[in-house]
Design a protein around this motif. Structure first.
Motif, PDB file in Angstrom:
ATOM      1  N   TYR A  22      38.935  44.124  38.514  1.00 58.87           N
ATOM      2  CA  TYR A  22      39.212  42.754  38.933  1.00 58.87           C
ATOM      3  C   TYR A  22      38.028  42.213  39.738  1.00 58.87           C
ATOM      4  CZ  TYR A  22      44.097  43.140  37.458  1.00 58.87           C
ATOM      5  OH  TYR A  22      45.252  43.270  36.721  1.00 58.87           O
ATOM      6  N   PRO A  23      37.613  40.981  39.487  1.00 59.72           N
ATOM      7  CA  PRO A  23      36.461  40.420  40.214  1.00 59.72           C
ATOM      8  C   PRO A  23      36.623  40.454  41.730  1.00 59.72           C
ATOM      9  CG  PRO A  23      37.030  39.022  38.350  1.00 59.72           C
ATOM     10  CD  PRO A  23      38.124  40.045  38.457  1.00 59.72           C
ATOM     11  N   SER A  24      37.852  40.352  42.211  1.00 60.84           N
ATOM     12  CA  SER A  24      38.097  40.361  43.657  1.00 60.84           C
ATOM     13  C   SER A  24      37.900  41.736  44.276  1.00 60.84           C
ATOM     14  CB  SER A  24      39.524  39.877  43.942  1.00 60.84           C
ATOM     15  OG  SER A  24      40.462  40.655  43.212  1.00 60.84           O
ATOM     16  N   PHE A  25      37.826  42.762  43.439  1.00 62.11           N
ATOM     17  CA  PHE A  25      37.687  44.133  43.950  1.00 62.11           C
ATOM     18  C   PHE A  25      36.214  44.404  44.253  1.00 62.11           C
ATOM     19  CE2 PHE A  25      38.386  48.693  44.233  1.00 62.11           C
ATOM     20  CZ  PHE A  25      39.690  48.763  44.682  1.00 62.11           C
ATOM     21  N   ASP A  26      35.743  43.752  45.303  1.00 61.09           N
ATOM     22  CA  ASP A  26      34.341  43.816  45.695  1.00 61.09           C
ATOM     23  C   ASP A  26      34.294  43.804  47.221  1.00 61.09           C
ATOM     24  OD1 ASP A  26      31.685  43.314  46.370  1.00 61.09           O
ATOM     25  OD2 ASP A  26      31.373  41.854  44.770  1.00 61.09           O
ATOM     26  N   PRO A  27      33.761  44.851  47.847  1.00 61.99           N
ATOM     27  CA  PRO A  27      33.762  44.912  49.317  1.00 61.99           C
ATOM     28  C   PRO A  27      32.960  43.808  49.977  1.00 61.99           C
ATOM     29  CG  PRO A  27      32.406  46.667  48.372  1.00 61.99           C
ATOM     30  CD  PRO A  27      33.167  46.046  47.242  1.00 61.99           C
ATOM     31  N   ALA A  28      32.088  43.138  49.230  1.00 61.25           N
ATOM     32  CA  ALA A  28      31.364  41.999  49.793  1.00 61.25           C
ATOM     33  C   ALA A  28      32.275  40.787  49.926  1.00 61.25           C
ATOM     34  CB  ALA A  28      30.162  41.648  48.922  1.00 61.25           C
ATOM     35  N   LEU A  29      33.386  40.790  49.174  1.00 55.69           N
ATOM     36  CA  LEU A  29      34.297  39.642  49.175  1.00 55.69           C
ATOM     37  C   LEU A  29      35.501  39.871  50.086  1.00 55.69           C
ATOM     38  CD1 LEU A  29      32.554  39.093  46.647  1.00 55.69           C
ATOM     39  CD2 LEU A  29      34.604  38.208  45.529  1.00 55.69           C
ATOM     40  N   TYR A  30      36.171  41.012  49.902  1.00 59.30           N
ATOM     41  CA  TYR A  30      37.425  41.263  50.616  1.00 59.30           C
ATOM     42  C   TYR A  30      37.476  42.695  51.121  1.00 59.30           C
ATOM     43  CZ  TYR A  30      38.652  37.111  47.920  1.00 59.30           C
ATOM     44  OH  TYR A  30      38.648  35.854  47.363  1.00 59.30           O
ATOM     45  N   ASP A  31      38.219  42.884  52.202  1.00 60.45           N
ATOM     46  CA  ASP A  31      38.435  44.227  52.724  1.00 60.45           C
ATOM     47  C   ASP A  31      39.592  44.916  52.018  1.00 60.45           C
ATOM     48  OD1 ASP A  31      36.445  44.238  54.914  1.00 60.45           O
ATOM     49  OD2 ASP A  31      37.668  42.591  55.672  1.00 60.45           O
ATOM     50  N   HIS A  32      40.622  44.113  51.697  1.00 56.39           N
ATOM     51  CA  HIS A  32      41.807  44.677  51.058  1.00 56.39           C
ATOM     52  C   HIS A  32      42.303  43.730  49.973  1.00 56.39           C
ATOM     53  CE1 HIS A  32      41.679  46.525  55.088  1.00 56.39           C
ATOM     54  NE2 HIS A  32      42.113  47.602  54.450  1.00 56.39           N
ATOM     55  N   VAL A  33      42.833  44.305  48.913  1.00 56.95           N
ATOM     56  CA  VAL A  33      43.443  43.538  47.832  1.00 56.95           C
ATOM     57  C   VAL A  33      44.874  44.009  47.668  1.00 56.95           C
ATOM     58  CG1 VAL A  33      43.458  43.102  45.345  1.00 56.95           C
ATOM     59  CG2 VAL A  33      41.291  43.069  46.600  1.00 56.95           C
ATOM     60  N   TRP A  34      45.781  43.032  47.664  1.00 56.18           N
ATOM     61  CA  TRP A  34      47.204  43.318  47.458  1.00 56.18           C
ATOM     62  C   TRP A  34      47.587  42.650  46.141  1.00 56.18           C
ATOM     63  CZ3 TRP A  34      51.124  42.964  52.078  1.00 56.18           C
ATOM     64  CH2 TRP A  34      52.375  43.451  51.676  1.00 56.18           C
ATOM     65  N   PHE A  35      47.881  43.461  45.140  1.00 54.02           N
ATOM     66  CA  PHE A  35      48.235  42.939  43.822  1.00 54.02           C
ATOM     67  C   PHE A  35      49.726  42.575  43.772  1.00 54.02           C
ATOM     68  CE2 PHE A  35      44.492  45.563  42.774  1.00 54.02           C
ATOM     69  CZ  PHE A  35      43.739  44.632  42.071  1.00 54.02           C
ATOM     70  N   THR A  36      50.018  41.504  43.058  1.00 49.14           N
ATOM     71  CA  THR A  36      51.410  41.072  42.912  1.00 49.14           C
ATOM     72  C   THR A  36      51.690  40.691  41.456  1.00 49.14           C
ATOM     73  OG1 THR A  36      51.076  38.675  43.174  1.00 49.14           O
ATOM     74  CG2 THR A  36      51.237  39.993  45.201  1.00 49.14           C
ATOM     75  N   PRO A  37      52.961  40.652  41.073  1.00 52.82           N
ATOM     76  CA  PRO A  37      53.298  40.037  39.786  1.00 52.82           C
ATOM     77  C   PRO A  37      52.785  38.597  39.754  1.00 52.82           C
ATOM     78  CG  PRO A  37      55.172  41.247  40.654  1.00 52.82           C
ATOM     79  CD  PRO A  37      54.143  41.208  41.756  1.00 52.82           C
ATOM     80  N   ARG A  38      52.747  38.012  38.572  1.00 51.02           N
ATOM     81  CA  ARG A  38      52.191  36.676  38.449  1.00 51.02           C
ATOM     82  C   ARG A  38      53.277  35.651  38.143  1.00 51.02           C
ATOM     83  NH1 ARG A  38      47.567  36.742  36.113  1.00 51.02           N
ATOM     84  NH2 ARG A  38      47.562  34.512  35.670  1.00 51.02           N
ATOM     85  N   LEU A  39      52.978  34.415  38.456  1.00 47.34           N
ATOM     86  CA  LEU A  39      53.946  33.332  38.277  1.00 47.34           C
ATOM     87  C   LEU A  39      54.081  32.950  36.816  1.00 47.34           C
ATOM     88  CD1 LEU A  39      55.794  31.342  39.808  1.00 47.34           C
ATOM     89  CD2 LEU A  39      53.864  29.754  39.865  1.00 47.34           C
ATOM     90  N   ASP A  40      52.963  32.879  36.102  1.00 43.32           N
ATOM     91  CA  ASP A  40      53.006  32.506  34.688  1.00 43.32           C
ATOM     92  C   ASP A  40      51.749  33.018  34.004  1.00 43.32           C
ATOM     93  OD1 ASP A  40      50.808  30.581  34.833  1.00 43.32           O
ATOM     94  OD2 ASP A  40      52.202  29.261  35.871  1.00 43.32           O
ATOM     95  N   GLU A  41      51.723  32.866  32.699  1.00 44.21           N
ATOM     96  CA  GLU A  41      50.539  33.234  31.914  1.00 44.21           C
ATOM     97  C   GLU A  41      50.024  32.036  31.127  1.00 44.21           C
ATOM     98  OE1 GLU A  41      50.556  37.786  30.736  1.00 44.21           O
ATOM     99  OE2 GLU A  41      52.434  36.852  30.076  1.00 44.21           O
ATOM    100  N   ILE A  42      50.264  30.853  31.675  1.00 47.84           N
ATOM    101  CA  ILE A  42      49.799  29.636  31.036  1.00 47.84           C
ATOM    102  C   ILE A  42      48.284  29.547  31.155  1.00 47.84           C
ATOM    103  CG2 ILE A  42      49.908  27.106  31.095  1.00 47.84           C
ATOM    104  CD1 ILE A  42      52.694  27.393  32.340  1.00 47.84           C
TER     105      ILE A  42
END
Length: 304
Positions: free
Chosen positions: A251-271
């Motif tokens: 996932y693009p957000s999985f980058d220590p320069a961007l975030y310290d922690h990532v919490w994944f969740t289900p998604r609202l839609d796939e539109i």
């Protein structure tokens, strides 16, 4: 919610180590920090539940300080100052929360309730819309205000290019990079205003919590760019899982320069967001045609 059975759904990761952690480890990671930035995808109810959980934990540890919300503008500060837990359900109407296009106030109200229970101040993060639009038009801002905003801090060229790419993608390639330049200025202004709100009024030992879109809570070119280098900042991104993408590091957000922690969740839609954007543009054009005006710049004042 979709993809509740996704392997990454409801998992939390330390981006620096690349390892999965539990809630308690995340709770401990946000303690004793100067700034806690908690991102979101605005319309996902689960993200606001997780934000509430994190603010509640800080309250239970006895944390004091302030909560800054991207969704409130400077002109709303007096309403935030005078609200109380008993009348919190009325705050959404008082600051025209939903009228200004944000998801239901009831999704965010529990976050504010936890902050008030902790005795935290509520602070507006965004500039007023008029100020934002003036900046997008290239109008000069007040010199004293620019100094308060630390406006001299600017993107390095790779950061600017990355933001331009993101903005072009967000508009589904319908607008070129040159057309996105005003939005770069507006994005920077929003980040600078939120950072100022976090800094002002925070005393030693206090925590300043930011509730904002994930684009603002990233540490490389978001709000953190306008905080002091020595400050203790922690950033948590709340990210929707993607069908078929089961490797957290992909996932693009999985980058220590961007975030310290990532919490994944289900998604609202796939539109398809571009299909949604096209529909919004067509609806806007029809409305403006009916009103006898020209369409244009519909997203310029709402960058997340």
């Amino acid at each position: 919610m979709l993809l509740e059975d996704h392997p990454l759904a409801d998992t939390i990761w330390s981006v620096a180590t690349g390892k999965q952690i539990d809630k308690q480890a995340l709770f401990e990671a946000i303690e004793a920090k100067d700034y806690v930035m908690i991102g979101e995808k605005h319309d996902n109810p689960l993200h606001h539940q997780r934000q509430t959980m994190l603010v509640r934990h800080l309250r239970e540890t006895g944390a004091k300080g302030q909560l800054v919300a991207e969704m409130a503008e400077q002109r709303h500060q007096s309403a935030l100052d005078t609200t109380s837990p008993d009348h919190l359900d009325q705050l959404g109407d008082a600051i025209e929360w939903e009228k200004r296009g944000w998801p239901a106030w009831t999704l965010y109200q529990p976050i504010f309730a936890e902050a008030l229970k902790a005795g935290m101040a509520l602070k507006a993060g965004n500039p007023d819309r008029a100020t934002l639009m003036d900046a997008g038009k290239g109008e000069e801002l007040d010199t004293a205000l620019l100094k308060e905003l630390r406006w001299e801090r600017d993107y390095a060229q790779p950061q600017r290019d990355d933001l331009l790419d993101e903005l072009v993608d967000a508009h589904c390639g319908m607008m070129g990079r040159d057309a996105m330049q005003p939005l770069v200025t507006m994005q920077k202004l929003k980040d600078a205003f939120m950072a100022r709100a976090l800094r002002q009024g925070r005393e030693a030992g206090d925590v300043a919590i930011l509730i904002a879109g994930n684009g603002h809570t990233r540490k490389d070119r978001g709000v953190a760019m306008f905080l002091d280098d020595a400050d203790k900042v922690v950033s948590v991104a709340l990210i929707e899982v993607v069908r078929g993408e089961t490797d957290a590091s992909s996932y693009p957000s999985f980058d220590p320069a961007l975030y310290d922690h990532v919490w994944f969740t289900p998604r609202l839609d796939e539109i398809d967001p571009c299909e949604k954007f096209r529909a919004q543009l067509e609806a806007m054009k029809s409305k403006m045609k009916a009103n006898g005006t020209n369409a244009g710049g519909s997203k310029a004042d709402k960058i997340h």
